[in-house]
Design an enzyme around this catalytic site. Structure first.
Site, PDB file in Angstrom:
ATOM      1  N   LYS A  67       0.830  -1.207   0.000  1.00 56.36           N
ATOM      2  CA  LYS A  67       0.000   0.000   0.000  1.00 56.36           C
ATOM      3  C   LYS A  67       0.864   1.257   0.000  1.00 56.36           C
ATOM      4  CE  LYS A  67      -2.148   2.839   3.438  1.00 56.36           C
ATOM      5  NZ  LYS A  67      -2.576   2.974   4.827  1.00 56.36           N
ATOM      6  N   ASN A  68       1.900   1.288   0.848  1.00 53.43           N
ATOM      7  CA  ASN A  68       2.706   2.489   0.988  1.00 53.43           C
ATOM      8  C   ASN A  68       3.630   2.727  -0.197  1.00 53.43           C
ATOM      9  OD1 ASN A  68       1.549   3.130   3.447  1.00 53.43           O
ATOM     10  ND2 ASN A  68       3.103   2.064   4.643  1.00 53.43           N
ATOM     11  N   ARG A  84      -4.557  10.372   4.381  1.00 57.46           N
ATOM     12  CA  ARG A  84      -3.399  11.252   4.504  1.00 57.46           C
ATOM     13  C   ARG A  84      -2.525  11.231   3.251  1.00 57.46           C
ATOM     14  NH1 ARG A  84      -0.696  14.319   7.781  1.00 57.46           N
ATOM     15  NH2 ARG A  84       1.547  14.504   7.499  1.00 57.46           N
ATOM     16  N   CYS A 122      -5.054   8.295   9.852  1.00 60.34           N
ATOM     17  CA  CYS A 122      -5.004   7.835  11.238  1.00 60.34           C
ATOM     18  C   CYS A 122      -4.454   8.920  12.152  1.00 60.34           C
ATOM     19  CB  CYS A 122      -4.122   6.592  11.362  1.00 60.34           C
ATOM     20  SG  CYS A 122      -4.852   5.108  10.652  1.00 60.34           S
ATOM     21  N   ARG A 142       1.652  14.917  12.650  1.00 57.05           N
ATOM     22  CA  ARG A 142       2.218  14.538  11.357  1.00 57.05           C
ATOM     23  C   ARG A 142       2.158  15.761  10.441  1.00 57.05           C
ATOM     24  NH1 ARG A 142      -1.158   9.240   9.829  1.00 57.05           N
ATOM     25  NH2 ARG A 142       0.658   8.640   8.596  1.00 57.05           N
ATOM     26  N   PRO A 143       2.898  16.805  10.813  1.00 55.78           N
ATOM     27  CA  PRO A 143       2.808  18.057  10.059  1.00 55.78           C
ATOM     28  C   PRO A 143       3.334  17.898   8.646  1.00 55.78           C
ATOM     29  CG  PRO A 143       4.654  18.124  11.594  1.00 55.78           C
ATOM     30  CD  PRO A 143       3.892  16.863  11.890  1.00 55.78           C
ATOM     31  N   ILE A 144       2.836  18.760   7.769  1.00 55.16           N
ATOM     32  CA  ILE A 144       3.307  18.743   6.385  1.00 55.16           C
ATOM     33  C   ILE A 144       4.299  19.878   6.147  1.00 55.16           C
ATOM     34  CG2 ILE A 144       1.235  17.592   5.541  1.00 55.16           C
ATOM     35  CD1 ILE A 144       0.276  20.315   4.521  1.00 55.16           C
ATOM     36  N   ASP A 145       4.853  20.422   7.228  1.00 58.60           N
ATOM     37  CA  ASP A 145       5.790  21.533   7.104  1.00 58.60           C
ATOM     38  C   ASP A 145       6.988  21.172   6.230  1.00 58.60           C
ATOM     39  OD1 ASP A 145       4.050  22.524   8.924  1.00 58.60           O
ATOM     40  OD2 ASP A 145       5.486  22.825  10.550  1.00 58.60           O
ATOM     41  N   ASP A 174       5.257   0.856  12.036  1.00 56.01           N
ATOM     42  CA  ASP A 174       3.991   0.239  11.638  1.00 56.01           C
ATOM     43  C   ASP A 174       3.824  -1.175  12.173  1.00 56.01           C
ATOM     44  OD1 ASP A 174       3.133   2.474  10.340  1.00 56.01           O
ATOM     45  OD2 ASP A 174       3.490   1.741   8.322  1.00 56.01           O
ATOM     46  N   VAL A 191       8.988   7.340  16.711  1.00 54.36           N
ATOM     47  CA  VAL A 191       8.540   7.974  15.469  1.00 54.36           C
ATOM     48  C   VAL A 191       7.269   8.795  15.684  1.00 54.36           C
ATOM     49  CG1 VAL A 191       7.865   7.576  13.077  1.00 54.36           C
ATOM     50  CG2 VAL A 191       9.619   6.129  14.135  1.00 54.36           C
ATOM     51  N   ARG A 217      -8.036  -0.194   5.591  1.00 51.28           N
ATOM     52  CA  ARG A 217      -7.170   0.755   4.890  1.00 51.28           C
ATOM     53  C   ARG A 217      -5.807   0.147   4.558  1.00 51.28           C
ATOM     54  NH1 ARG A 217      -5.667   4.752   8.128  1.00 51.28           N
ATOM     55  NH2 ARG A 217      -4.617   5.634   6.329  1.00 51.28           N
TER      56      ARG A 217
END
Length: 418
Positions: free
Chosen positions: A22-23, A93, A117, A122-125, A305, A327, A397
């Site tokens: 999936k990833n 996400r 999730c 989990r910033p997108i900075d 994970d 993490v 998912r």
């Protein structure tokens, strides 16, 4: 409401084959929007997140269809929109992966903050800072983000943390930028390397993927290709853990040993017998496992994970295990549910202490995230009595028809509507 009902205490045994990751599939599907032509992605898992990504591509104007049961064809030549639907972004996400490709091809993209999730900040900075360094203008208003650039320009970029998502997004954007982009402190995960392999198959020039320095030489266009994604290392690990936890014997075909080194070593440390040869992994556990300590870390360290499913195994191990989650700070939500089943687990900030007990007991539990849900599945398979797991949408998912796959391996598990 759907739930999974499990009659525990039955060993998971037999042989199975792992499907595509999936990833790896999600960023590769996003990358197809940069291609001038048709892409065929093979061994794509039929998961909720994958279907959401396909819906997004269709709403942007791409022609998307399944070829058989495991391949997806994307023709991105007819894309007419760069506004990613907010309702679909909230469901997944990984929709953030469309930022780089749409910006690179069209010079403009509008997105909302992504969902997914809730496992911590989990910033997108890192994504946005990198796009700015490539020359993009970023405008954030009322929860929406617009990125625009007449032309992206290659640049040196150093990530504060080896973020998988940021590495992949920047690698995609840089593939159509002018000049050379060097990404330092890049993520080394196998999925990053797989995305680079796909991009190279379309004509991109990328070096160093899989190391902490990725060099991208921008090009003017990418062409269509056929590409098979890597097997899912997290699904593989979950199945192996389920077999070990239920004192079974399982052989998984189609795996990648080089993607699972840290997990297989920790399994061996518990006393589980592990045999690995080429793309085949066999585990056998007929005695009580021993406690082990581990710390999650970016690849090649122990994958975050698989922290939750491994904890489920350790709840009935001999001795005390210490798990440090480095993490994500909110990735122990499954602990309360494991305690309902009789587990002895105490959490202090990012550290969990697991004291093995003789047996878990079946209970009604709820999954609040994908990998926590996998832990509850493993716990239910090993517990005495009946376990009912709700929040199945989270599990779906990341695991394709998991109840069918486990049933073929001897589990008594069914999906029911209540």
């Amino acid at each position: 409401m759907e739930l999974l009902r499990i009659q525990g205490g039955i060993p998971i045994s037999g042989e199975t084959r792992v499907y595509g990751a999936k990833n790896a599939a999600l960023p590769i599907l996003a990358a197809t929007v940069m291609v001038a032509g048709t892409s065929v992605i093979e061994d794509v898992p039929d998961l909720e997140d994958v279907r959401v990504m396909m819906q997004i591509l269709e709403q942007l104007g791409a022609r998307v269809r399944w070829q058989g049961a495991t391949s997806v064809e994307v023709d991105a030549s007819s894309i007419h929109s760069t506004n990613v639907p907010a309702d679909l972004m909230q469901r997944m996400r990984s929709s953030i992966f469309l930022m780089g490709p749409l910006l690179a091809r069209f010079g403009d993209v509008t997105l909302s903050k992504p969902g997914g999730c809730v496992i911590g900040q989990r910033p997108i900075d890192f994504h946005l800072r990198g796009m700015r360094q490539l020359g993009a203008k970023i405008d954030e208003q009322h929860g929406y983000i617009r990125c625009s650039a007449r032309r992206l320009i290659g640049s040196p970029i150093t990530l504060d943390f080896p973020s998988v998502g940021a590495t992949e997004n920047l690698m995609m954007a840089a593939s159509l930028a002018d000049g050379v982009t060097v990404i330092e402190n890049a993520a080394r995960e196998p999925e990053v390397e797989d995305l680079a392999q796909f991009l190279r198959a379309t004509g991109a020039s990328i070096e160093g993927a899989g190391t902490d320095t990725v060099v991208v030489h921008g090009c003017s266009h990418l062409h269509g290709t056929e590409y098979r994604i890597i097997p899912d290392r997290i699904v593989t690990g979950t199945l192996l853990l389920a077999a070990a936890a239920t004192r079974g014997e399982l052989t998984v075909h189609g795996a990648r040993l080089d993607h699972l080194g840290a997990v297989l070593q920790k399994l061996r440390d518990t006393g589980v017998r592990v045999q690995a040869d080429r793309d085949i992994i066999t585990v056998k556990c007929d005695e009580t496992p021993s406690a082990v300590d581990f710390r999650t870390a970016p690849f090649p360290g122990f994958p975050t994970d698989l922290q939750a499913p491994f904890m489920a195994l350790l709840t009935t191990a001999e001795g005390t295990s210490v798990i440090h989650e480095s993490v994500f700070e909110a990735r122990f939500k499954h602990v309360d549910e494991l305690q309902r089943m009789g587990a002895d687990v105490n959490v202090d900030l990012r550290t969990a202490v697991v004291r093995g007990v003789p047996m878990l007991s079946g209970a009604r539990v709820s999954a609040s995230d994908l990998r926590g849900g996998a832990a509850l599945l493993v716990a239910g398979l090993m517990a005495d009595g009946t376990t009912e797991v709700d929040g199945v949408k989270h599990i779906d998912r990341g695991y394709q028809a998991i109840e069918a796959q486990l049933s073929r391996l001897g589990a008594r598990i069914e999906r029911v509507t209540v």
